[in-house]
Write a protein that holds these residues in place. Structure first.
Motif, PDB file in Angstrom:
ATOM      1  N   ARG A 298       0.792  -1.279   0.021  1.00 31.32           N
ATOM      2  CA  ARG A 298       0.037  -0.218   0.114  1.00 31.32           C
ATOM      3  C   ARG A 298       0.815   1.384  -0.017  1.00 31.32           C
ATOM      4  NH1 ARG A 298      -4.804  -1.605   4.584  1.00 31.32           N
ATOM      5  NH2 ARG A 298      -5.220  -3.667   3.403  1.00 31.32           N
ATOM      6  N   LEU A 301       2.063   1.836  -3.626  1.00 33.93           N
ATOM      7  CA  LEU A 301       1.050   2.324  -4.444  1.00 33.93           C
ATOM      8  C   LEU A 301       0.717   3.719  -4.125  1.00 33.93           C
ATOM      9  CD1 LEU A 301      -1.417   1.919  -6.499  1.00 33.93           C
ATOM     10  CD2 LEU A 301      -2.821   1.287  -4.479  1.00 33.93           C
ATOM     11  N   ARG A 304       3.800   6.016  -5.491  1.00 33.87           N
ATOM     12  CA  ARG A 304       3.893   6.090  -6.824  1.00 33.87           C
ATOM     13  C   ARG A 304       2.716   7.214  -7.467  1.00 33.87           C
ATOM     14  NH1 ARG A 304       3.702   0.484  -6.787  1.00 33.87           N
ATOM     15  NH2 ARG A 304       1.600   0.364  -7.463  1.00 33.87           N
ATOM     16  N   ARG A 305       1.522   7.114  -6.534  1.00 37.16           N
ATOM     17  CA  ARG A 305       0.498   8.213  -7.127  1.00 37.16           C
ATOM     18  C   ARG A 305       0.991   9.490  -6.819  1.00 37.16           C
ATOM     19  NH1 ARG A 305      -4.546   6.504  -8.849  1.00 37.16           N
ATOM     20  NH2 ARG A 305      -4.523   8.758  -9.272  1.00 37.16           N
ATOM     21  N   GLU A 378      -6.114  -1.201  -1.187  1.00 33.87           N
ATOM     22  CA  GLU A 378      -5.793  -0.641  -2.402  1.00 33.87           C
ATOM     23  C   GLU A 378      -6.722   0.097  -3.393  1.00 33.87           C
ATOM     24  OE1 GLU A 378      -2.863  -2.857  -4.204  1.00 33.87           O
ATOM     25  OE2 GLU A 378      -1.936  -3.683  -2.459  1.00 33.87           O
ATOM     26  N   THR A 382      -6.577   3.934  -4.276  1.00 31.28           N
ATOM     27  CA  THR A 382      -6.434   4.364  -5.716  1.00 31.28           C
ATOM     28  C   THR A 382      -7.644   5.512  -6.006  1.00 31.28           C
ATOM     29  OG1 THR A 382      -5.645   2.156  -6.333  1.00 31.28           O
ATOM     30  CG2 THR A 382      -6.951   3.477  -7.985  1.00 31.28           C
TER      31      THR A 382
END
Length: 396
Positions: A298, A301, A304-305, A378, A382
């Motif tokens: 997590r 993730l 990265r965003r 996740e 997102t």
């Protein structure tokens, strides 16, 4: 009705305020995603559930010793031996109804009115208010905004004859920072030099990222043993927030005083919750590791965003399950009718405009930043990042 001065000046925990506001918006039918609460979304592991059921079946529903059942205290001591190679006896361990009551009992045991407690920003929301509830003075050490590292020179300059304790929290809530060995050793030496107690809040010590290793301060400076009190617990690593089980490990004399306070306050933690925590300590370590692996995924993730987000800069977390991001580049911009002037108005605009709940950095003594929790799925991460990116691109 006339209230005491101490309760009148007490401020509510911002983490709870935001979570409750988000819940109110959901009840109104709004699709709010919460990145505000520091609570794993995992159900407590099977080892915990089995131990609780066994305790219920055995009728273990009575008062326990104020310091906690000896079997759990012995298991905590054994954990500190296996995890950190530190030797503690059950008389140097106590169990409380979560980490917060133990932090407060430590403050009550160490602080007189007018004494000073050194806090390193950004700091967990309750430290400041707990010190003030003791009629003592919080002395806040500001950190480098680029790294959130503290300066030993600043700590040294803040120490006065009234100084009694230093709060150390790593992996840090809200930043995820794990301070360098040199900083921690320097802090321990200052505590020994000035006869201070370090309250070492290491509740997130099992949640670390990218191959990092968290080391207990006494692994780095064993001679500081009589100056360090460790606060740990089952809430974060074992996904046991609602069970309310915290641990305090440290000098026997301090543990004895804190136990006496607890005896007059809660009488001790829930009996069933204590046996449940023992099940987790004895049989749940693989489950703890699996949850830590999920937090790593997590973290990967959400970072990265965030790397692609305009107007934000974040401190890469080394542990815990939070992102602490710098929102100052948004100040002066608008979202609809909301003018963003500080971290509080930024979080308000994000909640109203994108329906994403976060916590202002001011709550952690670090204005200009805001905290996001990735202790959620996740899918939620997102969607929240999609909304945040749209929100940032729509600022005027």
């Amino acid at each position: 009705m006339k209230f005491s001065d101490r309760i009148t000046r007490l401020q509510p925990a911002a983490t709870r305020v935001v979570s409750e506001r988000a819940a109110d918006m959901r009840r109104q039918g709004r699709d709010v995603l919460s990145l505000s609460t520091g609570e794993p979304d995992f159900v407590s592991p099977p080892s915990v559930m089995r131990a609780a059921q066994d305790a219920l079946d055995a009728g273990k529903t009575f008062y326990t010793p104020a310091a906690g059942v000896v079997e759990l205290r012995a298991a905590i001591a054994a954990y500190y031996k296996s995890r950190f190679d530190l030797d503690y006896t059950p008389s140097e361990v106590m169990v409380g109804a979560g980490g917060k009551p133990l932090l407060y009992e430590a403050c009550l045991a160490l602080l007189n009115p007018g004494d000073e407690a050194i806090l390193i920003a950004p700091a967990f929301v309750s430290y400041y208010e707990q010190v003030r509830l003791c009629d003592a003075t919080p002395v806040v050490i500001q950190t480098d905004p680029a790294t959130l590292d503290f300066s030993l020179d600043d700590i040294r300059a803040a120490i006065t004859p009234r100084s009694r304790l230093i709060m150390l929290n790593a992996p840090n809530n809200p930043s995820g920072r794990i301070y360098s060995d040199d900083l921690v050793v320097g802090l321990c030496k200052l505590a020994m030099e000035h006869d201070l107690t370090i309250i070492n809040d290491e509740i997130y010590e099992r949640i670390v990222f990218d191959g990092r290793t968290y080391r207990n301060p006494l692994n780095l400076c064993p001679e500081a043993r009589e100056h360090v009190l460790h606060i740990n617990g089952a809430s974060k690593s074992y996904a046991m927030t609602g069970w309310r089980i915290g641990f305090a490990i440290g000098p026997a004399a301090l543990i004895k005083k804190m136990t006496m306070l607890q005896g007059h306050n809660t009488s001790g933690a829930s009996s069933i919750a204590q046996w449940a925590a023992l099940g987790g300590l004895e049989n749940g370590q693989d489950e703890v590791d699996r949850m830590a692996d999920s937090f790593q995924a997590r973290k990967d993730l959400i970072t990265r965003r965030l790397d692609d987000m305009p107007l934000l800069r974040y401190i890469k977390p080394e542990g815990a399950f939070y992102i602490f991001a710098d929102a100052r580049a948004t100040f002066g911009k608008r979202y609809g009718e909301i003018q963003i002037t500080d971290d509080i108005s930024f979080c308000e605009a994000l909640l109203e405009g994108a329906e994403v709940a976060t916590i202002p950095g001011s709550a952690f003594l670090q204005p200009g930043f805001f905290r996001m929790s990735f202790a959620t799925s996740e899918a939620v991460i997102t969607e929240a990042m999609d909304r945040m990116q749209r929100f940032l691109t729509e600022l005027e």
